[in-house]
Write an enzyme that holds these catalytic residues in place. Structure first.
Site, PDB file in Angstrom:
ATOM      1  CB  CYS A 126      -0.947  -0.003   1.194  1.00  0.00           C
ATOM      2  SG  CYS A 126      -1.945  -1.506   1.268  1.00  0.00           S
ATOM      3  CG  HIS A 158      -1.929   4.770   5.178  1.00  0.00           C
ATOM      4  ND1 HIS A 158      -1.674   4.416   3.871  1.00  0.00           N
ATOM      5  CD2 HIS A 158      -2.255   3.621   5.813  1.00  0.00           C
ATOM      6  CE1 HIS A 158      -1.836   3.117   3.723  1.00  0.00           C
ATOM      7  NE2 HIS A 158      -2.188   2.607   4.887  1.00  0.00           N
ATOM      8  CD  GLU A 160      -2.034   8.467   8.814  1.00  0.00           C
ATOM      9  OE1 GLU A 160      -1.501   9.109   7.897  1.00  0.00           O
ATOM     10  OE2 GLU A 160      -2.997   7.688   8.625  1.00  0.00           O
ATOM     11  CE  LYS A 202      -5.366   4.523   1.784  1.00  0.00           C
ATOM     12  NZ  LYS A 202      -4.390   5.614   1.882  1.00  0.00           N
ATOM     13  CG  HIS A 222      -6.353   0.937   1.203  1.00  0.00           C
ATOM     14  ND1 HIS A 222      -5.383   1.263   0.286  1.00  0.00           N
ATOM     15  CD2 HIS A 222      -5.688   0.616   2.348  1.00  0.00           C
ATOM     16  CE1 HIS A 222      -4.190   1.142   0.838  1.00  0.00           C
ATOM     17  NE2 HIS A 222      -4.357   0.767   2.098  1.00  0.00           N
ATOM     18  CG  PHE A 254      -0.335  -5.578   5.133  1.00  0.00           C
ATOM     19  CD1 PHE A 254      -0.919  -4.621   5.932  1.00  0.00           C
ATOM     20  CD2 PHE A 254      -1.135  -6.597   4.625  1.00  0.00           C
ATOM     21  CE1 PHE A 254      -2.278  -4.669   6.235  1.00  0.00           C
ATOM     22  CE2 PHE A 254      -2.493  -6.658   4.916  1.00  0.00           C
ATOM     23  CZ  PHE A 254      -3.061  -5.697   5.718  1.00  0.00           C
TER      24      PHE A 254
END
Length: 404
Positions: free
Chosen positions: A163, A294, A305, A326, A331, A390
């Site tokens: 991502c 994000h 975050e 998003k 996403h 990830f």
């Protein structure tokens, strides 16, 4: 060798809120939701049935039909976005063969025909295998297909850092131009909607049943999306010589690869990533006008975050606008941070900060200025674009208004 300054002169976006820079940005400014009922896969047995699918994308609008059958959907999205980026940069096609143009594409899963082949084989045996799907399946096909389609002669890389891959691609493109290893770069990310990702995130219990609400106290999780965002990069001197319109300058980026956990963020690593980005860009937290978060909408991710933003931005943490697009797109995985980078460039160019839509209830643990529900007009000189992935693959990109 003196390092060259690198700027963005072309933007190509394929997204669920619009195809092309104009449609995309108009939708983002208005807080338009691209979330609809999923139609590409059967979702009847799942709690979540919504996502950011690109419903009105016709590859025939960009690619000759004789070539489409050899391309997976992710490659189709990437080629279309690259074409839009080249057109936006007003870069003459005949020059592509004469100049050192590179292609760097980020993705999470690559192409998906292998997934389709396995399902066909399981249901009907070998006789159901379509040989064209085998050709489409290699993950490196995406950047290779873009390079082959446009006949580029420069470096060609596929970056599969999940991502954050779009930011990684843009950062690497920045390096190649800065050090004179390429003249121009098509950089960004692409991702088609995937049954594998959809089922995987369902099993992780990280998806919302209906809407994505980053930073809201009652947020229930993320929604998946798809699309592509490709930026055309060149040196500042080249842009001036071509009399090209400049959206923004890439000032620097930061990376951390911590391998802390398969899915969870490690706060210290994320903070270090943001700090490295600011250091690379030779700016401080006091200089930043906007953070493109994000912001996935999951309870833990948003909390971490915000915690990191408070740590890095200190007394300014609650005054710097922080929004997540998003909330509108879902996403988009490997394409997420590159589409967000496109939004950052347009925010700088037009002086408009995108909103976080679906925001209703403030969360004491996410007490930042998330630009709730309505875009905001203000001067935007320096932006941080966050991309966390990830496995601890994190990349933060810093963009700014060109300052002579």
């Amino acid at each position: 060798m003196k390092k060259r300054r690198v700027v963005v002169t072309g933007i190509g976006v394929i997204s669920s809120v619009g195809i092309g820079k104009e449609q995309f940005w108009e939708g983002i400014k208005k807080g338009k939701s691209g979330i609809t009922k999923i139609s590409s896969i059967d979702t009847s047995n799942f709690k979540c049935q919504y996502g950011g699918e690109v419903k009105n994308f016709s590859p025939e609008d960009f690619i000759p039909s004789r070539k489409i059958k050899f391309l997976g959907r992710t490659s189709q999205l990437a080629i279309a976005a690259a074409e839009l980026s080249l057109e936006d940069a007003k870069f003459p096609y005949q020059e592509i063969f004469r100049r050192k143009i590179g292609v760097i594409i980020g993705t999470t899963e690559g192409e998906h025909p292998l997934e389709e082949l396995i399902l066909a084989w399981a249901k009907g045996g070998l006789k159901e295998i379509d040989r064209r799907k085998v050709i489409q399946s290699a993950v490196s096909n995406i950047s290779a297909n873009v390079g082959i389609y446009f006949k580029t002669l420069g470096p060609n890389f596929l970056i599969p850092t999940a991502c954050a891959a779009g930011n990684y691609a843009i950062g690497y493109g920045y390096d190649l131009i800065r050090w004179g290893e390429a003249d121009f770069i098509l950089a960004g990310g692409a991702e088609a909607f995937s049954r594998l990702a959809y089922v995987g995130f369902q099993r992780l219990y990280s998806m919302s049943p209906d809407v994505c609400q980053p930073f809201d106290k009652n947020r229930k999780g993320m929604l998946l999306g798809e699309g592509a965002g490709i930026l055309f990069l060149e040196s500042l001197n080249s842009a001036y010589k071509r009399s090209a319109s400049i959206y923004a300058e890439i000032l620097g980026y930061g990376l951390t690869c911590d391998a802390y956990h398969p899915t969870a963020l490690e706060p210290k690593s994320v903070a270090k990533c943001m700090e490295r980005a600011l250091e690379s860009a030779e700016v401080t937290y006091k200089d930043v006008d906007y953070i493109c978060a994000h912001g996935t909408g999951t309870p833990i991710n948003d909390k971490i975050e915000c915690k990191v933003i408070k740590e890095v931005f200190k007394e300014r943490a609650k005054e710097v606008p922080v929004s997540s697009i998003k909330s509108m797109l879902g996403h988009c995985m490997g394409a997420a941070s590159s589409i967000e980078a496109a939004a950052c460039c347009l925010a700088i160019k037009e002086g408009i900060i995108p909103p976080t839509i679906n925001f209703q209830t403030p969360d004491p643990e996410c007490d930042i200025d998330c630009v709730p529900n309505k875009a905001r007009k203000m001067e935007v000189n320096i932006v941080v674009n966050n991309g966390f992935a990830f496995g601890g693959n994190n990349c933060c990109l810093v963009l700014g208004k060109v300052n002579n």
